[in-house]
Scaffold this active site. Structure first.
Site, PDB file in Angstrom:
ATOM      1  N   ASN A   1       5.206   3.372   5.019  1.00 52.95           N
ATOM      2  CA  ASN A   1       4.192   2.506   5.682  1.00 52.95           C
ATOM      3  C   ASN A   1       4.488   1.890   6.876  1.00 52.95           C
ATOM      4  OD1 ASN A   1       2.610   1.981   2.874  1.00 52.95           O
ATOM      5  ND2 ASN A   1       5.228   0.691   2.615  1.00 52.95           N
TER       6      ASN A   1
ATOM      7  N   ARG B   1       2.629   5.892  -0.921  1.00 46.61           N
ATOM      8  CA  ARG B   1       3.075   7.217  -0.116  1.00 46.61           C
ATOM      9  C   ARG B   1       3.861   8.077  -1.049  1.00 46.61           C
ATOM     10  NH1 ARG B   1       8.257   3.480   2.079  1.00 46.61           N
ATOM     11  NH2 ARG B   1       7.350   2.604   0.259  1.00 46.61           N
TER      12      ARG B   1
END
Length: 115
Positions: free
Chosen positions: A61, A43
């Site tokens: 996520n 990320r």
């Protein structure tokens, strides 16, 4: 005799500077990345790459251990992001990147990590 050969720059819809030959309509990319992509900085990697490309949107996520994102910007920049997503950061093992294109909404400012 001879004309000006430099690239002509103009401001796009979002006020960002871009060259005429690369100025494109703003599009939306929705992507889901599967493989070993959680717990490896994926990320953060995505946010950094998106910010470098001056894209707006988010990454997060998912419960199934994949990562999803929505990004908006010129298509050539979104395609550059896709290439980065296919490799990911060190430690990631990307199995698949599924993508979907749609019209941009302009609802995002900047690129963030969602939880």
């Amino acid at each position: 005799m001879g004309g000006w050969t430099g690239a002509y720059h103009q401001r796009g819809l979002n006020g960002k500077l871009g060259s005429m030959d690369q100025q494109e309509s703003i599009e939306r990319l929705s992507a889901r990345i599967s493989g070993r992509v959680q717990g490896v900085g994926y990320r953060h990697f995505t946010r950094m790459r998106a910010q470098e490309l001056d894209l707006d949107g988010w990454v997060r996520n998912e419960r199934d251990e994949s990562v999803s994102l929505v990004a908006e910007g010129p298509r050539y920049r979104l395609e550059a992001l896709i290439q980065q997503l296919r490799s990911g950061p060190p430690g990631a093992r990307v199995a698949d990147v599924s993508i979907q294109w749609s019209k941009a909404t302009g609802e995002f400012t900047g690129f963030t990590v969602r939880h």
